[in-house]
Design a protein around this motif. Structure first.
Motif, short mmCIF file in Angstrom:
data_model
loop_
_atom_site.label_atom_id
_atom_site.label_comp_id
_atom_site.label_asym_id
_atom_site.label_seq_id
_atom_site.Cartn_x
_atom_site.Cartn_y
_atom_site.Cartn_z
N ASP A 1 1.08 -1.32 0.28
CA ASP A 1 0.06 0.49 -0.14
C ASP A 1 1.01 1.39 0.23
O ASP A 1 1.25 2.06 1.18
CB ASP A 1 -0.89 0.49 1.07
CG ASP A 1 -1.72 -0.69 1.11
OD1 ASP A 1 -2.75 -1.35 0.25
OD2 ASP A 1 -1.85 -2.11 2.35
N ILE A 2 1.32 1.60 -1.24
CA ILE A 2 2.28 2.79 -2.02
C ILE A 2 2.02 3.33 -2.59
O ILE A 2 0.76 3.67 -3.66
CB ILE A 2 3.72 1.99 -1.05
CG1 ILE A 2 4.25 3.35 -1.73
CG2 ILE A 2 3.40 1.95 -3.03
CD1 ILE A 2 5.88 2.35 -1.29
N ASP A 3 2.08 5.46 -2.45
CA ASP A 3 2.40 5.83 -3.24
C ASP A 3 3.13 7.10 -3.53
O ASP A 3 4.06 7.58 -2.22
CB ASP A 3 0.36 7.28 -3.26
CG ASP A 3 0.15 7.47 -4.90
OD1 ASP A 3 0.88 7.43 -5.24
OD2 ASP A 3 -1.41 7.87 -5.05
N ALA A 4 3.50 7.40 -4.57
CA ALA A 4 5.02 8.43 -4.94
C ALA A 4 4.13 9.88 -4.75
O ALA A 4 2.62 10.12 -5.13
CB ALA A 4 5.21 8.62 -6.53
N LEU A 5 5.08 10.85 -3.82
CA LEU A 5 4.68 12.33 -4.29
C LEU A 5 6.11 12.91 -4.64
O LEU A 5 6.90 12.99 -4.25
CB LEU A 5 4.66 12.56 -2.37
CG LEU A 5 4.45 13.83 -2.38
CD1 LEU A 5 2.48 14.08 -2.76
CD2 LEU A 5 4.34 14.58 -0.23
N HIS A 6 5.31 13.43 -5.55
CA HIS A 6 6.86 14.20 -6.39
C HIS A 6 6.00 15.94 -7.14
O HIS A 6 4.70 16.08 -7.30
CB HIS A 6 7.46 13.56 -7.13
CG HIS A 6 6.88 12.90 -8.17
ND1 HIS A 6 5.84 13.30 -9.46
CD2 HIS A 6 6.36 11.24 -8.03
CE1 HIS A 6 5.61 13.00 -9.77
NE2 HIS A 6 5.18 11.56 -9.40
N GLY A 7 7.06 16.19 -7.91
CA GLY A 7 6.55 17.95 -8.15
C GLY A 7 5.64 18.04 -9.99
O GLY A 7 5.38 18.82 -10.20
N ASP A 8 5.56 16.80 -10.38
CA ASP A 8 4.59 15.59 -11.00
C ASP A 8 3.03 15.77 -11.06
O ASP A 8 2.35 15.98 -12.08
CB ASP A 8 5.07 15.55 -12.12
CG ASP A 8 6.34 15.24 -12.94
OD1 ASP A 8 6.77 16.51 -12.81
OD2 ASP A 8 6.84 14.72 -13.74
N LEU A 9 2.72 15.87 -9.88
CA LEU A 9 1.57 15.46 -9.10
C LEU A 9 0.89 17.56 -8.89
O LEU A 9 1.47 18.48 -9.37
CB LEU A 9 1.65 15.54 -7.91
CG LEU A 9 1.79 13.92 -8.07
CD1 LEU A 9 1.84 13.36 -6.62
CD2 LEU A 9 1.25 13.00 -8.43
N SER A 10 -0.62 16.76 -9.58
CA SER A 10 -1.23 19.18 -9.25
C SER A 10 -1.60 17.87 -7.85
O SER A 10 -1.12 17.20 -7.00
CB SER A 10 -2.67 18.19 -10.05
OG SER A 10 -3.62 17.57 -9.64
#
Length: 553
Positions: free
Chosen positions: A268-277
């Motif tokens: 259960d994981i997700d990413a957080l980076h600059g391309d996300l709105s």
């Protein structure tokens, strides 16, 4: 021990802190609150994240504000939307018995029209991110000419993110401020320059030693070969069944790749980076706070301002290039008196970095062996047994089904039932780890490298000096790129490196020396990667300025 009342806070604020369960102030609160209550003294407070800085400035503001004057009297500036909302949330709790005081958050990624409407209703405290605040100033939608108190929270982060000019613009537009309160985890030269220019004989408070890490954090590192890095990460996650943490990567491309791979592997994981709105970012953060997500993979830039309680682990998939960034990463865990673990995956050539960070944070690092496959299965099995024993079965709804269960399992022994449960739960783990290889870099293979590792730091400096003596001559496989961005654009070396890597989605390995000047910079890069970087950056905009990048030759 000293109480909040003894600090000079009024009865309503003391009552609010008691209602929240706060009996005694933290060190930063104890030192700052009496000074800030005067309302006329500039202050610089140096303390790590999670030490209670928000209460240290919020409580005095709530006492100094005049609720009968329906205009902004206090301005709190912070680097990110998340921190902005967190500060407003805490102030709302502290003003439980001062409901007439109004607080508004203004930040990017949300409707500016709604924020302008909220401002027009009449507010006393404005909490803002720099970009949105300047937008409101230029639209003449907010009046700062009656602001008495300006708070710069996480000042070092704002400067690292390139907000130096914005901060100066904001300070120049609050001409009647009686005091400026600056809170920061570190004291880089940029902060000293800002304080010297805009503050008058500030009272300085330092809680603990600047840059030292939280003593509640256990710092661990694991030596692993590059091609085993992902497997090592998975093994550490599996070896800690109750993990709730953040995995830090160097680039947004790495964050996305690792997130996708772990998701495919059932985590259960997700990413957080600059391309996300902003909408995507809010969704990810909401799921992480609600613990629908067990893990978050993030870059340093994307993770700034995140304040989530109960994080058990921070994992450095890549060590940061700037050792000071390590303290910000590790500070995400071990908060509010709880303990935390910060784990780093390192290559043999990076041991010198661990030693450098160890000196910076003044806390010992423990070298640990990566667990074997059997170790992982054993740990998971024990965790499952504990979970089974602690399961609440007091609900009467289950009583209806107990006779059916007894009948169904009448001919099966207790041992067989337990064996079947174990097989059902651990079939995947046992198959995966049954013949798992040893991922540790064995001592016998490292004997020849040990002497090199001890002197790596010296060798790096020697290489740097030799590089300069050779007039930065690049070898036949590299070239030099020119870019019209420099320290004047708010960059320091680590943030500039992060910026160009994020924009180009290249690995740090393709880069050589970076020469950061005031107005422009030069980047040594592998020839085969040069065109990709130029294509990614040349012609793009940075803070309203067109980027120009080309081969220096």
């Amino acid at each position: 021990m000293i109480t909040f009342e003894a600090l000079g806070l009024d009865e309503t604020l003391v009552k609010a802190t008691s209602a929240l369960g706060f009996e005694h102030p933290t060190p930063i609160q104890e030192k700052a609150i009496p000074v800030l209550l005067s309302g006329t003294k500039d202050l610089i407070g140096l303390a790590q994240t999670g030490t209670g800085k928000t209460a240290a400035f919020s409580l005095p503001l709530l006492q100094l504000i005049n609720p009968n004057q329906k205009y902004p009297q206090a301005l709190i500036v912070c680097p990110t939307r998340e921190l902005c909302l967190q500060i407003v949330h805490e102030i709302e709790l502290f003003k439980k018995f001062k409901q007439q005081i109004q607080v508004v958050a203004v930040y990017g990624g949300s409707s500016i029209g709604l924020q302008i409407r909220d401002l027009k209703k009449g507010v006393h405290i404005v909490v803002a991110t720099p970009g949105r605040l300047i937008d409101l100033i230029e639209r003449k939608a907010i009046q700062l000419d009656q602001i008495s108190y300006v708070v710069l929270d996480e000042a070092d982060e704002m400067l690292n993110m390139g907000f130096k000019d914005d901060i100066e613009f904001i300070l120049e537009n609050t001409p009647k401020r009686e005091s400026t309160w600056l809170f920061s985890a570190t004291m880089p030269p940029e902060i000293k320059r800002v304080s010297k220019k805009y503050m008058h004989e500030p009272f300085e408070i330092t809680v603990g030693k600047v840059n030292t890490a939280n003593k509640n954090i256990d710092h661990q590192y694991y030596v692993v070969n590059a091609h085993h890095k992902y497997e090592a990460l998975k093994r550490l996650i599996d070896f800690n069944p109750g993990i709730y943490g953040i995995i830090f990567t160097r680039t947004k491309a790495d964050a996305q790749t690792i997130s996708e791979k772990l998701t495919r592997d059932g985590y259960d994981i997700d990413a957080l980076h600059g391309d996300l709105s902003q909408q995507q970012r809010d969704k990810v953060m909401g799921e992480f706070r609600e613990k629908s997500l067990q893990l978050l993979v993030a870059t340093d830039v994307a993770a700034r301002g995140i304040d989530v309680k109960e994080i058990t682990h921070v994992i450095n998939y890549d060590l940061p290039d700037d050792t000071e960034v390590y303290t910000h990463r590790s500070g995400r865990t071990g908060r509010a008196g709880s303990t935390g673990i910060c784990m780093s995956l390192v290559h043999t050539k990076e041991i010198y970095k661990i030693r450098s960070i160890e000196k910076l944070v003044q806390s010992p690092f423990h070298k640990l062996e990566l667990p074997s496959g059997k170790d992982v299965c054993r740990k998971q099995f024990y965790a499952f047994m504990d979970k089974l024993l602690q399961t609440d079965v007091s609900d009467d709804r289950y009583a209806t089904y107990v006779p059916m269960l007894r009948e169904k399992f009448a001919d099966i022994t207790k041992e067989e039932v337990l064996t079947r449960i174990a097989a059902l739960e651990f079939d995947r783990f046992l198959k995966y780890y049954e013949n798992a290889e040893d991922l540790n870099v064995r001592e016998a293979r490292r004997d020849k490298r040990d002497n090199q590792t001890r002197n790596t730091n010296f060798s790096e400096k020697s290489r740097s000096r030799n590089y300069e003596k050779s007039n930065h001559a690049a070898n036949s496989d590299t070239t030099r790129l020119f870019i019209n961005l420099g320290s004047k654009d708010g960059f320091y070396k680590a943030s500039f490196l992060q910026f160009i890597l994020d924009m180009s989605e290249l690995k740090k390995d393709v880069l050589g020396r970076i020469d950061l000047r005031e107005m422009n910079s030069w980047i040594e890069i592998e020839k085969k990667s040069a065109s990709k970087m130029i294509k990614a950056l040349d012609g793009k905009n940075y803070r309203g300025r067109k980027i120009r990048m080309n081969e220096a030759n």
